[in-house]
Design a protein around this motif. Sequence first.
Motif, PDB file in Angstrom:
ATOM      1  N   GLU A  36       0.840  -1.200   0.000  1.00  0.00           N
ATOM      2  CA  GLU A  36       0.000   0.000   0.000  1.00  0.00           C
ATOM      3  C   GLU A  36       0.874   1.248   0.000  1.00  0.00           C
ATOM      4  O   GLU A  36       2.089   1.186   0.221  1.00  0.00           O
ATOM      5  N   ALA A  37       0.214   2.390  -0.210  1.00  0.00           N
ATOM      6  CA  ALA A  37       0.932   3.664  -0.253  1.00  0.00           C
ATOM      7  C   ALA A  37       1.162   4.179   1.159  1.00  0.00           C
ATOM      8  O   ALA A  37       0.224   4.545   1.858  1.00  0.00           O
ATOM      9  N   GLY A  38       2.437   4.231   1.572  1.00  0.00           N
ATOM     10  CA  GLY A  38       2.781   4.725   2.906  1.00  0.00           C
ATOM     11  C   GLY A  38       2.899   6.244   2.955  1.00  0.00           C
ATOM     12  O   GLY A  38       3.107   6.818   4.033  1.00  0.00           O
ATOM     13  N   GLY A  39       2.823   6.914   1.797  1.00  0.00           N
ATOM     14  CA  GLY A  39       2.838   8.376   1.745  1.00  0.00           C
ATOM     15  C   GLY A  39       4.004   8.973   2.496  1.00  0.00           C
ATOM     16  O   GLY A  39       5.172   8.614   2.275  1.00  0.00           O
ATOM     17  N   LEU A  40       3.716   9.873   3.430  1.00  0.00           N
ATOM     18  CA  LEU A  40       4.764  10.519   4.222  1.00  0.00           C
ATOM     19  C   LEU A  40       5.050   9.736   5.500  1.00  0.00           C
ATOM     20  O   LEU A  40       5.695  10.235   6.417  1.00  0.00           O
ATOM     21  N   GLY A  41       4.551   8.502   5.574  1.00  0.00           N
ATOM     22  CA  GLY A  41       4.758   7.678   6.770  1.00  0.00           C
ATOM     23  C   GLY A  41       3.458   7.565   7.549  1.00  0.00           C
ATOM     24  O   GLY A  41       2.637   8.481   7.526  1.00  0.00           O
ATOM     25  N   THR A  93       6.996   4.264   1.578  1.00  0.00           N
ATOM     26  CA  THR A  93       6.729   5.707   1.563  1.00  0.00           C
ATOM     27  C   THR A  93       6.862   6.281   0.152  1.00  0.00           C
ATOM     28  O   THR A  93       7.400   5.638  -0.753  1.00  0.00           O
ATOM     29  N   ASP A  94       6.411   7.518   0.009  1.00  0.00           N
ATOM     30  CA  ASP A  94       6.600   8.247  -1.252  1.00  0.00           C
ATOM     31  C   ASP A  94       8.070   8.235  -1.652  1.00  0.00           C
ATOM     32  O   ASP A  94       8.411   7.999  -2.805  1.00  0.00           O
ATOM     33  N   ARG A  95       8.937   8.543  -0.683  1.00  0.00           N
ATOM     34  CA  ARG A  95      10.370   8.640  -0.990  1.00  0.00           C
ATOM     35  C   ARG A  95      10.913   7.308  -1.487  1.00  0.00           C
ATOM     36  O   ARG A  95      11.643   7.258  -2.478  1.00  0.00           O
ATOM     37  N   GLU A  96      10.537   6.228  -0.800  1.00  0.00           N
ATOM     38  CA  GLU A  96      11.019   4.908  -1.226  1.00  0.00           C
ATOM     39  C   GLU A  96      10.511   4.575  -2.631  1.00  0.00           C
ATOM     40  O   GLU A  96      11.241   3.988  -3.444  1.00  0.00           O
ATOM     41  N   VAL A 156       5.918   1.023  -8.896  1.00  0.00           N
ATOM     42  CA  VAL A 156       7.231   1.036  -8.240  1.00  0.00           C
ATOM     43  C   VAL A 156       7.110   0.945  -6.718  1.00  0.00           C
ATOM     44  O   VAL A 156       8.118   0.725  -6.044  1.00  0.00           O
ATOM     45  N   HIS A 157       5.900   1.080  -6.180  1.00  0.00           N
ATOM     46  CA  HIS A 157       5.725   0.763  -4.751  1.00  0.00           C
ATOM     47  C   HIS A 157       6.071  -0.712  -4.499  1.00  0.00           C
ATOM     48  O   HIS A 157       6.675  -1.037  -3.478  1.00  0.00           O
ATOM     49  N   ALA A 158       5.673  -1.566  -5.426  1.00  0.00           N
ATOM     50  CA  ALA A 158       5.985  -2.997  -5.276  1.00  0.00           C
ATOM     51  C   ALA A 158       7.493  -3.221  -5.423  1.00  0.00           C
ATOM     52  O   ALA A 158       8.102  -3.994  -4.677  1.00  0.00           O
ATOM     53  N   VAL A 159       8.083  -2.523  -6.406  1.00  0.00           N
ATOM     54  CA  VAL A 159       9.534  -2.645  -6.621  1.00  0.00           C
ATOM     55  C   VAL A 159      10.284  -2.161  -5.378  1.00  0.00           C
ATOM     56  O   VAL A 159      11.247  -2.792  -4.922  1.00  0.00           O
ATOM     57  N   TRP A 209       8.537  16.299  -7.741  1.00  0.00           N
ATOM     58  CA  TRP A 209       8.767  15.736  -6.403  1.00  0.00           C
ATOM     59  C   TRP A 209      10.250  15.839  -6.038  1.00  0.00           C
ATOM     60  O   TRP A 209      10.607  16.255  -4.940  1.00  0.00           O
ATOM     61  N   SER A 210      11.109  15.476  -6.991  1.00  0.00           N
ATOM     62  CA  SER A 210      12.552  15.501  -6.730  1.00  0.00           C
ATOM     63  C   SER A 210      13.033  16.926  -6.484  1.00  0.00           C
ATOM     64  O   SER A 210      13.878  17.166  -5.617  1.00  0.00           O
TER      65      SER A 210
END
Lengths: 267, 406
Positions: free
Chosen positions: B264-269, B336-339, B360-363, B397-398
């Motif tokens: 799932e999307a962890g977003g900012l934690g 997280t978003d960053r990951e 890429v969340h899965a990756v 984002w970057s």
Amino acid sequence: MKTRIDQCLERLRKTRRKAFIAYITAGDPGMAETVDSVVQLAGAGADIVELGVPFSDPLADGRVNQDAATRALAAGATWGRLLKCIEQIRRKSPIPLILYSYLNPLISRGFEKTARQATAAGADGFLIVDLPAEEMEPYSRILGRVGLNNICLVTPTSPSARIRKIAGLASGFVYCVSREGVTGMQKQLASSALGLIRRTRRWTRLPIALGFGISTPEQARAAAREADVVVVGSAIVNRFAAAPKTAAGRKAAAQWTARLVRAVKEV
Amino acid sequence: MPRKRIDTEPDAHGHFGPYGGMFVPETLMAPLQDLEREFRAARRDPSFRRDVEYYLREYVGRPTPLYFAERMTRELGGPRIYLKREDLCHTGAHKINNCIGQCLLARRMGKKRVIAETGAGQHGVATATCAALFGMQCVVYMGKVDMERQALNVFRMRSLGAEVVPVTAGQQTLKEAISEAMRDWVTNVRTTHYVLGTAYGAHPYPVMVRTFQSVIGREARRQILKQEGRLPSALVACVGGGSNAIGLFYPFLQDRGVEMIGVEAGGLGIRSGKHAARFADGRVGVLQGTRTWVLQDSEGQIRLTHSVSAGLDYAAVGPEHALLRDLKRADYSHVTDREAVDAFYTLARWEGILGALESVHAVAWLMKNARRWGKKDLILVNLSGRGDKDVQQVSAWSAKHGGPKA
């Protein structure tokens, strides 16, 4: 055990008069104003008031009622404050109250507890808009136990077998939705409405209400010719939203509503 | 003693154990029951199945490759990693598998108008594409915020002849787009089919979408057996509503040795409260037609969600995933978003593939957890979509958060 809704509709039936239900969203613009609005609507001749429980994702509602729910939530509407609002209405008026809600806010702290709190505060029925007959049983049993009416919707897409099933689960009255669509105003009363009322009468002796899209005295009169109960929502919500947020403003909005009440009572 | 079959088949009213069901306004009940009947009949109809297979092969480009990610495998130093290349489907994501099926079903039902919601825009593009293909009118509802962050897909949908309607209620993202699509459907139900894009909503949608997406797992299972002669140790897929994940997982359900991980999307934690990790921080509720895990406050109001990826930015998860989690048949985690953004760049540089921010969340999860497995293990990741649509978003984002830049 008869609720205030049952008693009110029986009384009207005996005198062959039609009933008028006014809908407003609880907590819009605030709970104190809602108390006054309900009292004003009772004064304007509404027989029953339907209070919308604000929900963040009201998918069965048109823009007018969506915006009212958003305003209510932004103003801090909570279940606890809604209960206090109902208690305060009860100190001033015996008008029957229906809570119109989506299921999630009602099950969030446990449905039975929520239903008991509503009864204790002075509510008379629930209308749960996203709870169809297939899912209804555990909930309707609890409503019966705590003494709340279970107001159910039938729609022009409901086949006879469904209408029969729904009528069997309903109490208080059966609510016919005039057309396919969400809550909101429309220019003409849909012709599908009258056929639906006739089909529904075959399966129930409960009074029959018609709602969704009724906003003018002409429409209200036409609805009252076929139905026992006429429900007006968005048009009233609109009136209250456009009026000044003062006692005088609410009185004016209620007086506007009185025209609709008169149209229903003339039939 | 043989172990009991894992059974996630819903009952007649669409209940996956305590989850699922049909929580919609009465107007939609008879149409949903009609849809279910038609879906069941179509499934048994060889000519319908032939049509679906034909369009998936000739138009979508299936089967998609199961690609051995040689460099990722070497760099991570753990299990052998395979990518299921759903990003190579026509229109760039797995979404079209479901749209082909549902639009053929709509045609069978004589409906000439289709509507859809979309978050990242991939489902909207896939629906608009199939509507063009089958000559149907198409309206796509999209949150205004999503229209801004996925402007490319808005242009694609409009080019394909679809009307894209901005939704300005609430958070102006996927959840509001679904509500608006349902309002359209309630109003136009006699002429219109609602092409719901994920394994979510009222019955029969979760089971129908799973059926149309299971082609992913059927192919992957066949391919891995052919390429490696054995089943993988684990499957990894991102989970928004959960259609790419259930499509991959479902054909492997009875293969008990195959672990399944939904990300799932962890977003900012989780502690920030700004995320879309329903299993980590939600509880069971009813939203938009079904009972499942929902991000909500103590009042039962739906919470705002956040994810860098529009397609995962949703407050609830498909009901079958909730059951798979209860049965301990699948595990759910989050990054997280960053990951996720880091994984976007890493995948690009290691394998020459721009993956969708959702996929890429899965990756990213695998990059963090690859060392759980040995070198002989096989891990299969669903690369559910391609990242072309996300390049502006990632670049912005970057610039804002630092880290690698293009």
